[in-house]
Structures are given as structure tokens and as C-alpha cells.
Design an enzyme around this catalytic site. Structure first.
Site, PDB file in Angstrom:
ATOM      1  N   GLY A 293      21.990  20.006  66.063  1.00 26.96           N
ATOM      2  CA  GLY A 293      22.252  19.397  64.764  1.00 26.96           C
ATOM      3  C   GLY A 293      21.433  18.146  64.555  1.00 26.96           C
TER       4      GLY A 293
ATOM      5  CE1 TYR B 106      16.527  29.542  65.892  1.00 29.96           C
ATOM      6  CE2 TYR B 106      18.678  28.619  65.405  1.00 29.96           C
ATOM      7  CZ  TYR B 106      17.317  28.625  65.208  1.00 29.96           C
ATOM      8  OH  TYR B 106      16.739  27.720  64.353  1.00 29.96           O
TER       9      TYR B 106
ATOM     10  CG  ASN C  14      30.097  23.343  67.985  1.00 27.98           C
ATOM     11  OD1 ASN C  14      29.567  23.656  66.923  1.00 27.98           O
ATOM     12  ND2 ASN C  14      29.852  23.983  69.115  1.00 27.98           N
ATOM     13  N   GLY C  15      32.247  23.952  65.272  1.00 33.46           N
ATOM     14  CA  GLY C  15      32.823  25.235  64.901  1.00 33.46           C
ATOM     15  C   GLY C  15      33.205  25.281  63.441  1.00 33.46           C
TER      16      GLY C  15
ATOM     17  CB  CYS D  83      28.221  20.184  65.683  1.00 35.55           C
ATOM     18  SG  CYS D  83      28.373  20.312  63.884  1.00 35.55           S
TER      19      CYS D  83
END
Length: 489
Positions: free
Chosen positions: A28, A255, A101-102, A2
Site C-alpha cells: 500500500g 501478486y 488489512n482486509g 494493506c
């Protein structure tokens, strides 16, 4: 994965949060949300869809306040299309909104603990809501509402939560709270800008969000650090977790992150260039008399590596695929049929760059192999004499447990297969992978600012450790059949 952002400004911050989220959209595309503090109220708007779809003029006008946070989300296992858009909000104590985020790897135990010990209710399947309630409980235990109390509450989160996480949160009556897991697995960057009215601060997943808003990148939030910025613009920061090995997620550099971002003082762009140099050197070692005519990147993430490979090999670099910008990232899409259709809609070859040539296709990584199979066939259909495929990352053999919703291990093309078997399955004439040591050296760079990474999707070594049975339960949650059943229900 995210994207998160938080700002403490001198005027309304909603428009800046919106702009920041648009450049974090690559992290996201499933849902987005913004929360702001306006006096004694938290104003919150969120929903499923892209940032530009969720935030129309009406909701934006409602999001008043000089302190705010934003979030854009992609779906983790089982949550696609759900109501789990962030930020989440709880009213006790004080009123707290939080974006995450995670991924927490001890969520089931924490969920029970939050209910039985903390007497707090969890209303969704999201580990982000669990983390929010852990923080809320720890803050309540501190008594008075001060920056010191918020830092102590973050220390409590570090004690109880296990996994990878980067957090931005709002606390009514205090301001912005941001923190990062003790291993620094997920990224978080601090920025500052001077205005005629005073100093403003921002934190974000990637520095590019700070760049476009005119914030100077100050530094990365340290692993285990809590940053508190009061509504008056006072900054308090302290590392409040026991020392742990700093191991940022290496897949961010391969990425996820934008190439114009700096994370943990490393340029993503330069890291990817060095990946190309390392891979080009390996190609020359293995095939000094190669017959490659053209190097073609599979857009977009592999361009930096492909340029360096072409330069090192002394062959032409060509853009051979045109990308439809309105199709999302395919390996995280929920169903195999949807991924297959998306690849064909996403890329179209330019036959002139393939006809009669030996082409080396370069990709950042190979996850399921679905995309690679189709792209290799596209190259053959466009007239390529031979099709080679190079991956700037090693074989992805294990699931990521810290916030990247990679598929179940059984759905990873490299899981349980040799490189020769993968080559045959993908249908290319030659397959070459980056070596893990070379990838880690490429990201570290000549100054070796980083020496350790979470490379678990390549080597299966999880820096936090995992409980027995956890990977098996993840397999059940992440396989396509389970996801489709949940979506149907």
C-alpha cells in the site's frame, strides 16, 4: 490490500515499526500511520503518502513507547486521497488504536448495528473504523481488562464480522492484540527475538518485515486466533472462533506478497517457481514444437515463474523491460487515464532483446488488460516478430471482496469473454493462462501444507458467501466512473 505490523519491545519501537513498514510498502502506497503507547497516552501520527513521506524526524521523535502498531494502506473503493489513513483510535473503553488489512462484506449491516445497538458513532466510510468499534464494544462488555477479556472480545468480533481481516491493535493498560479472520484469508505472522533486556514479540502481514528487524518467525497466527501480548511481554493465544475451512487468499502468492516472504508455512518464492513449472508444462503440451526464441518477464512479480518456464522450454531467459521503481502498482490506480500514463512511465523495452524474435512475455496475472495491451504493443514496436503472452494465474473473471480492490466485474478483461476473445482484444499472437488446479497445486507444493484457498477472483466462489445484491453494489462502488465522481466531489 494493506500492510500491518505490531511490536512489543523492551525499548521505543517507533523506528522498528518504520523500518517494518518500508518493507511492507508494496502492500500500500496511499497512506501510512504509526501508533504507540507511552504510559497512559496513545501517540499517533498518520497521513497520506509513502512511509518515508509521512514520517519525518519531528513526528518520529514524538512516537515514544515500547508497544506500537503500524499500517500502510492502498485505497479501496472510493477512499483514494481521503482522510482514512490508519491506525484508527477510540477513547472508550480504555483507549484503543487499531489497524486493519482486509474487507468486511457485512459492513452496512454492522454500521447500523453499531449505531443502533452499541450506541457508537462511525465518522468515516471505512470498514476498519466499524471493526474497531465492534471490538471496543465487545471489550467493554467484558468488564475487567485482562488478556482473557481481550480474547473474549475478539470472539465477539468473529461472531459479528464477516469477511477477510487481519488486525493489530493497542489497548491502553493491556498491550498488543492481534487476530485473523476464521478462514485465514488475510495473512498474519508472529515473530520473536531475544535481547539483553528480555524477549520481544512482533506480528506482521509478511515474514519479511520480521526478517529485517531480526525477529525469528515463530509461526503464522492461526485462522480465528487471538494473540494478546501484554506490555510486560507475556504472550496469550487462543483460537476463539468456530472451526472454519482454512482458505488463504491465493492472489497473495500470485501478486501481492514479496517473494522473500513465508506465509502459512509456504515460501512465496517457491510457489511462484512452481507456477512457472506448471505453466511451462502446459505450453509444452499445447505446442510441443513451439517457435519461442526468448522468455521475457514483465517485472517484477513474474520473474520466478518466467525463469522456470525458460528452463523447461530450453530457450533463453532475458530481461527485456527496464522498470521505473518510483511508479506504483497500476491495476489499483483510480482512473483509466492515469493507468495508461503510468504503464508508459513504468516500463521501457530493450529493443535488442525483441528485434526479429518470437518472444514469450510472462506476467503474474492479467486484471484489466490495460497494461498487457500496451506492453504487447511495446514489444511489437521494439521489433518482435511474434508476441506471445503467458499468465501465471487463470483468467480473473470476478471481483475480490476480501480486501483487494479489484475493479468492477465489467472492467475485468476476462469477465464474460473467452480466452480467444481476450487474446484478440489484447493483440497478442497467442495467449496462455495457468489452469486453476495447477495454480492451487503450485502454491500447496509437494508437502501440501495448504489444500484449500480463496480463489474467488478466478472461480467466483466466495468462501464466506455473499448476500444477494452485494456484488451489484460493489460494481457500483468500484467502477471507474463512480470513483472519478467521488474524487471530484
Amino acid at each position: 490490500m494493506c500492510g500491518i505490523i505490531g511490536i512489543v519491545g523492551q525499548s521505543d519501537v517507533a523506528a522498528a515499526l518504520y523500518d517494518g513498514l518500508t518493507v511492507l510498502q508494496h502492500r500500500g502506497q496511499d497512506a501510512a500511520g504509526i501508533a504507540t503507547v507511552d504510559g497512559s497516552r496513545v501517540r499517533l501520527h498518520k497521513g497520506n503518502g509513502l512511509v518515508s513521506d509521512v514520517f519525518q524526524p519531528g513526528p518520529m521523535q514524538m512516537l515514544t513507547g515500547r508497544v506500537g502498531i503500524g499500517h500502510c494502506r492502498y485505497p479501496t473503493a472510493g477512499s483514494a486521497g481521503s482522510d482514512e489513513a490508519q491506525p484508527f483510535y477510540v477513547n472508550s473503553p480504555y483507549g484503543i488504536a487499531l489497524a486493519h488489512n482486509g474487507n468486511l462484506i457485512n459492513m452496512d449491516a454492522l454500521r447500523r448495528e453499531v449505531f443502533e445497538q452499541d450506541r457508537r458513532h462511525i465518522n468515516t466510510e471505512s470498514d476498519s473504523e466499524v471493526l474497531l468499534n465492534v471490538f471496543a464494544h465487545e471489550l467493554r462488555e467484558q468488564g475487567a481488562l485482562t488478556p482473557r477479556a481481550a480474547i473474549a472480545a475478539v470472539a465477539g468480533v468473529h461472531r459479528r464480522c464477516k469477511g477477510g481481516y487481519a488486525i493489530v491493535g493497542l489497548v491502553l493498560g493491556l498491550g498488543l492484540v492481534a487476530f485473523r479472520d476464521p478462514h485465514g484469508i488475510r495473512p498474519l505472522v508472529l515473530g520473536k527475538r531475544e535481547t539483553p533486556s528480555g524477549v520481544e514479540y512482533a506480528v506482521a502481514s509478511e515474514s519479511v518485515a520480521l526478517d529485517i528487524l531480526g525477529f525469528a518467525r515463530v509461526r503464522d497466527v492461526a485462522p480465528g486466533e487471538a494473540v494478546v501480548i501484554t506490555s510486560r511481554g507475556e504472550l496469550h493465544a487462543e483460537v476463539c472462533a468456530p472451526p472454519a475451512l482454512h482458505t488463504p487468499c491465493i492472489f497473495e502468492y500470485v501478486y501481492f506478497a514479496r517473494p522473500d516472504s513465508m506465509m502459512d508455512d509456504v515460501s512465496v518464492h517457491k510457489a511462484r517457481m512452481r507456477m512457472g513449472v506448471k505453466l511451462g508444462e502446459k505450453i509444452l503440451r499445447l505446442r510441443p514444437d513451439h517457435d519461442i526464441d526468448t522468455v521475457i518477464p514483465i517485472p517484477d512479480t513474474s520473474r520466478d515463474a518466467a525463469l522456470e518456464i525458460a528452463s523447461l522450454l530450453g530457450v533463453k531467459y532475458r530481461e527485456g523491460f527496464i522498470k521505473n521503481r518510483y511508479i506504483g502498482r497500476t491495476f489499483i490506480m483510480p482512473g483509466q487515464g492515469q493507468r495508461v500514463k503510468s504503464v508508459r512511465r513504468k516500463l521501457n523495452p530493450i529493443p535488442l532483446e525483441f528485434k526479429g524474435r518470437v518472444v514469450l512475455l510472462v506476467d503474474d496475472s492479467i486484471v484489466r488488460g490495460t497494461t498487457s495491451q500496451q506492453i504487447i504493443q511495446m514489444a511489437r514496436d521494439a521489433g518482435a516478430r511474434k508476441v506471445y503472452l503467458a499468465s501465471a494465474a487463470p483468467p480473473v473473471r470476478f471481483p475480490n471482496v476480501y480486501g483487494i480492490d479489484m475493479p468492477a466485474a465489467s472492467e475485468l478483461v476476462a469477465h464474460g469473454r473467452s480466452e480467444q476473445e481476450i487474446q484478440e482484444l489484447l493483440g497478442c499472437d497467442w495467449l496462455i493462462y495457468q489452469d486453476l488446479a495447477d495454480l492451487e497445486e503450485a502454491v500447496s507444493g509437494p508437502k501440501h501444507k495448504l489444500s484449500n484457498f480463496d480463489s474467488s477472483c478466478f472461480n467466483g466462489e466466495y468462501v464466506t458467501g455473499v448476500e444477494p445484491g452485494y456484488l451489484e453494489s460493489l460494481q457500483q462502488a468500484r467502477n471507474d466512473e463512480s470513483k472519478l465522481k467521488r474524487r471530484a466531489s
